[in-house]
Design a protein around this motif. Structure first.
Motif, PDB file in Angstrom:
ATOM      1  N   LYS A 220     -39.253   1.148 -43.609  1.00 10.54           N
ATOM      2  CA  LYS A 220     -39.738  -0.103 -44.184  1.00 10.54           C
ATOM      3  C   LYS A 220     -39.127  -1.329 -43.499  1.00 10.54           C
ATOM      4  N   THR A 221     -38.179  -1.090 -42.599  1.00 10.17           N
ATOM      5  CA  THR A 221     -37.491  -2.186 -41.921  1.00 10.17           C
ATOM      6  C   THR A 221     -38.371  -2.832 -40.859  1.00 10.17           C
ATOM      7  N   VAL A 222     -38.361  -4.159 -40.840  1.00 12.22           N
ATOM      8  CA  VAL A 222     -38.941  -4.920 -39.718  1.00 12.22           C
ATOM      9  C   VAL A 222     -37.792  -5.740 -39.147  1.00 12.22           C
ATOM     10  N   TYR A 223     -37.380  -5.381 -37.942  1.00 10.02           N
ATOM     11  CA  TYR A 223     -36.166  -5.925 -37.350  1.00 10.02           C
ATOM     12  C   TYR A 223     -36.502  -6.934 -36.254  1.00 10.02           C
ATOM     13  N   LEU A 224     -36.015  -8.166 -36.389  1.00  7.56           N
ATOM     14  CA  LEU A 224     -36.242  -9.204 -35.375  1.00  7.56           C
ATOM     15  C   LEU A 224     -35.065  -9.261 -34.419  1.00  7.56           C
ATOM     16  N   SER A 225     -35.363  -9.140 -33.121  1.00  7.49           N
ATOM     17  CA  SER A 225     -34.342  -9.222 -32.084  1.00  7.49           C
ATOM     18  C   SER A 225     -34.627 -10.457 -31.225  1.00  7.49           C
ATOM     19  N   PRO A 226     -33.872 -11.556 -31.416  1.00  4.83           N
ATOM     20  CA  PRO A 226     -34.170 -12.797 -30.702  1.00  4.83           C
ATOM     21  C   PRO A 226     -33.429 -12.971 -29.378  1.00  4.83           C
ATOM     22  N   ALA A 227     -32.647 -11.977 -28.978  1.00  4.06           N
ATOM     23  CA  ALA A 227     -31.756 -12.120 -27.818  1.00  4.06           C
ATOM     24  C   ALA A 227     -32.205 -11.224 -26.664  1.00  4.06           C
ATOM     25  N   PRO A 228     -31.687 -11.444 -25.468  1.00 13.40           N
ATOM     26  CA  PRO A 228     -32.037 -10.588 -24.322  1.00 13.40           C
ATOM     27  C   PRO A 228     -31.652  -9.132 -24.564  1.00 13.40           C
ATOM     28  N   VAL A 268     -40.281 -10.218 -41.602  1.00 16.52           N
ATOM     29  CA  VAL A 268     -39.051  -9.615 -41.088  1.00 16.52           C
ATOM     30  C   VAL A 268     -38.070  -9.370 -42.231  1.00 16.52           C
ATOM     31  N   THR A 269     -37.467  -8.174 -42.242  1.00 12.82           N
ATOM     32  CA  THR A 269     -36.472  -7.826 -43.258  1.00 12.82           C
ATOM     33  C   THR A 269     -35.046  -7.883 -42.725  1.00 12.82           C
ATOM     34  N   HIS A 270     -34.869  -7.574 -41.439  1.00 12.70           N
ATOM     35  CA  HIS A 270     -33.547  -7.507 -40.820  1.00 12.70           C
ATOM     36  C   HIS A 270     -33.557  -8.300 -39.512  1.00 12.70           C
ATOM     37  N   SER A 271     -32.426  -8.870 -39.162  1.00 11.97           N
ATOM     38  CA  SER A 271     -32.331  -9.600 -37.898  1.00 11.97           C
ATOM     39  C   SER A 271     -30.870  -9.700 -37.495  1.00 11.97           C
ATOM     40  N   GLN A 272     -30.657  -9.991 -36.217  1.00 11.56           N
ATOM     41  CA  GLN A 272     -29.297 -10.189 -35.721  1.00 11.56           C
ATOM     42  C   GLN A 272     -29.260 -11.427 -34.831  1.00 11.56           C
ATOM     43  N   TRP A 273     -28.192 -12.226 -34.984  1.00 12.06           N
ATOM     44  CA  TRP A 273     -28.100 -13.521 -34.330  1.00 12.06           C
ATOM     45  C   TRP A 273     -26.704 -13.727 -33.761  1.00 12.06           C
ATOM     46  N   VAL A 274     -26.566 -14.797 -32.980  1.00 13.17           N
ATOM     47  CA  VAL A 274     -25.250 -15.286 -32.579  1.00 13.17           C
ATOM     48  C   VAL A 274     -25.087 -16.678 -33.180  1.00 13.17           C
ATOM     49  N   PRO A 275     -23.861 -17.158 -33.348  1.00  9.17           N
ATOM     50  CA  PRO A 275     -23.646 -18.441 -34.037  1.00  9.17           C
ATOM     51  C   PRO A 275     -24.409 -19.624 -33.449  1.00  9.17           C
ATOM     52  N   THR A 276     -24.577 -19.663 -32.126  1.00 10.01           N
ATOM     53  CA  THR A 276     -25.312 -20.797 -31.551  1.00 10.01           C
ATOM     54  C   THR A 276     -26.764 -20.829 -32.043  1.00 10.01           C
ATOM     55  N   MET A 277     -27.328 -19.656 -32.333  1.00  9.53           N
ATOM     56  CA  MET A 277     -28.683 -19.614 -32.893  1.00  9.53           C
ATOM     57  C   MET A 277     -28.689 -20.181 -34.308  1.00  9.53           C
ATOM     58  N   PHE A 278     -27.681 -19.832 -35.108  1.00  8.95           N
ATOM     59  CA  PHE A 278     -27.557 -20.426 -36.444  1.00  8.95           C
ATOM     60  C   PHE A 278     -27.514 -21.950 -36.346  1.00  8.95           C
ATOM     61  N   ILE A 279     -26.684 -22.446 -35.442  1.00  9.70           N
ATOM     62  CA  ILE A 279     -26.506 -23.894 -35.294  1.00  9.70           C
ATOM     63  C   ILE A 279     -27.826 -24.564 -34.934  1.00  9.70           C
ATOM     64  N   ARG A 280     -28.585 -23.940 -34.032  1.00 12.40           N
ATOM     65  CA  ARG A 280     -29.860 -24.537 -33.607  1.00 12.40           C
ATOM     66  C   ARG A 280     -30.907 -24.494 -34.714  1.00 12.40           C
ATOM     67  N   MET A 281     -30.903 -23.437 -35.512  1.00 11.07           N
ATOM     68  CA  MET A 281     -31.853 -23.371 -36.623  1.00 11.07           C
ATOM     69  C   MET A 281     -31.480 -24.373 -37.709  1.00 11.07           C
TER      70      MET A 281
END
Length: 531
Positions: A220-228, A268-281
């Motif tokens: 049931k997971t939809v995982y977003l991967s925003p990084a290389p 999307v149910t799951h995702s992974q980020w880095v802090p700079t992405m948090f800051i930009r959002m």
């Protein structure tokens, strides 16, 4: 779109009998064949679980036909391509070591990694032609080089070759593993050699099961991967999500508002980020953020670089207590994890150990009492080596065989780990150790600061002095006294010894897509006449 009838019409002549303990894309190819396994978020291109199984089997046959056997190395130099993960999975099911190469590296660094890893095959695409034009690649036979989406005189056409191959599993399937090269933030990239899995093919290792259980990864997971995908965390989390039946949405390139729109579009149910992405959002502002429905999110993970406390508090306020943080590295020698509820009671912590045992040691390798700052070691954890560098491997161990990545931190009375900085980043001024991370976190709380790096620069009397290198928010940059204001801002909180003696303003910092700051490159600007 690359996928064509050659990939989708070939079905197994007989249904493959699976072990009840197996969990991998082949299981879900039988259970839900038409469900998307991989989606490119911006374009909607997708690969179903059946297509992923078929393509990865064809790639496995290709690699076997080239003569590659268990433990051999295959290199991938690709953008976030639809077929990136199918190639990785095809190599994994041959028991190979997969070398994923960062697309931003110079041709010299790419050549170094290809030679150092002893890669026997290379997969790339027309997107990388400018880098490829200056490569030697002398160690890889022409017949073992493949280009996606185009044809080149020095490469074989990937699609044409793979289309002709069988889509059933090779007879000698075994589990492979990644062979990643460290980011080189403090020197030449280092190849990381971990032990090949020795369990039966398709049965997830205990570490995989731990991650699935922690974050509830399932069909049931939809995982977003925003990084290389060449980075450790994106690659390994995508592979783990697919192992347990998740649909993975991959962004070609991170862009803050696009990321929010994809969460809404694909639920999307799951995702992974880095802090700079948090800051930009967060910087998008309330009006833009409110346009997109984020209610499908159940688990938001971040790592790779320290997250300022105020930034994390803002993210929890926005998305709720669904944010997890972990501390680990490509070496795989240990793991700590913390959820939002724990973090709010232990602000700034990266959690308790889930793999290995955390040990804080002094320069003599002996363990320090709780609360004292020292090098972070892991004991009772998986082993690794630095490829072709026995000295670096030796330097990463103490007399008890515990391993360190060179990070500095401390444990509180409840065994929660806190990161202070990297040993290589420590500023020594007049014999006093100064950890830049604390100063950077404080400066990021100033409204004029968009991003910052704190480094040590030459000082004839004290050896080093503290300098802040700041990307200012433009509307504040017109102030003539901004440098003085930032220095005084630090004096109040971090004290005279730790406060910057000077501030330089720049338009960009050498920060890569994984959120890590390449301080070595920054420091070289100031130390080039001293070394």
């Amino acid at each position: 779109m690359f996928i064509n009838c050659c990939f989708v019409h070939l079905i197994y002549k007989e249904k493959i009998i699976l072990n009840s303990e197996e969990s991998h894309p082949g299981v879900f190819a039988q259970r839900t064949p038409d469900r998307p396994s991989i989606i490119i978020g911006e374009t909607g291109e997708s690969v179903s679980f059946l297509e992923l199984e078929n393509i990865s089997n064809q790639i496995a046959h290709l690699l076997r036909d080239l003569g590659l056997r268990r433990g051999d190395r295959v290199a991938i130099l690709l953008e976030n391509h639809l077929l990136y993960i199918p190639i990785v999975w095809g190599a994994f099911r041959c028991g190979l070591r997969v070398v994923t190469i960062a697309t931003h590296l110079t041709s010299d660094d790419v050549d170094f990694i290809l030679e150092d890893s002893n890669a026997s095959a290379l997969f790339t695409s027309s997107f990388m032609k400018s880098t490829l034009a200056n490569l030697n690649i002398w160690g890889i036979k022409k017949q073992n080089r493949f280009m996606l989406d185009s044809c080149d005189v020095d490469f074989r056409p990937f699609e044409e070759i793979v289309n002709k191959l069988p889509n059933f599993p090779v007879e000698d399937q075994s589990e492979g593993i990644e062979m990643l090269y460290s980011s080189g933030t403090t020197g030449r990239p280092k190849g990381i050699m971990k032990q090949l899995p020795d369990g039966p093919f398709g049965v997830p290792a205990p570490g995989y099961k731990l991650i699935a259980d922690l974050y509830n990864l399932d069909e049931k997971t939809v995982y977003l991967s925003p990084a290389p995908q060449y980075h450790a965390a994106p690659l390994l989390f995508v592979m783990r999500a697919l192992r347990f039946g998740a649909t993975v949405v991959i962004m070609r390139k991170f862009e803050a508002e696009t990321a929010l729109s994809l969460i809404q579009k694909y639920k999307v149910t799951h995702s992974q980020w880095v802090p700079t992405m948090f800051i930009r959002m967060l910087a998008l502002g309330d009006e833009i953020k409110s346009r997109y429905d984020q209610s499908s999110l159940k688990c938001v993970i971040h790592a790779a670089a320290p997250c300022p406390i105020e930034v994390k508090l803002e993210m929890i306020k926005w998305w709720g207590e669904i944010i997890w943080e972990y501390y680990g590295a490509s070496e795989g020698n240990g793991l700590t994890v913390i959820d939002s509820k724990e973090w709010l009671r232990h602000r700034g912590s990266v959690g308790k150990a889930k793999i290995g045992k955390v040990r804080i040691c002094g320069d003599d390798g002996e363990e320090l009492p709780r609360g004292e700052t020292g090098l972070i070691y892991f004991s009772d954890s998986p082993k690794f080596e630095y490829h072709n560098d026995p000295q670096k491997t030796k330097d990463s161990r103490n007399q008890y065989g515990w391993s360190t990545l060179g990070d500095i931190g401390y444990l509180d009375s409840d065994d929660y780990l806190y990161l202070t900085d990297r040993k290589a980043n420590t500023i020594i001024s007049g014999g006093v150790n100064i950890y830049p991370h604390e100063i950077e976190n404080h400066l990021l709380g100033h409204p004029a600061v968009k991003d910052v790096a704190v480094i040590g620069t030459p000082n004839n009397e004290f050896g080093e002095e503290v300098k802040a290198v700041v990307i200012p928010i433009q509307k504040f940059f017109e102030k003539d006294d901004l440098e003085r204001e930032l220095i005084e801002f630090c004096l109040v909180k971090v004290g005279k010894i730790k406060s910057p003696k000077s501030v330089d303003f720049v338009e960009e910092l050498p920060r890569q897509e994984n959120g890590k700051l390449y301080k070595r490159l920054l420091k070289d600007r100031y130390w080039k006449n001293e070394r």
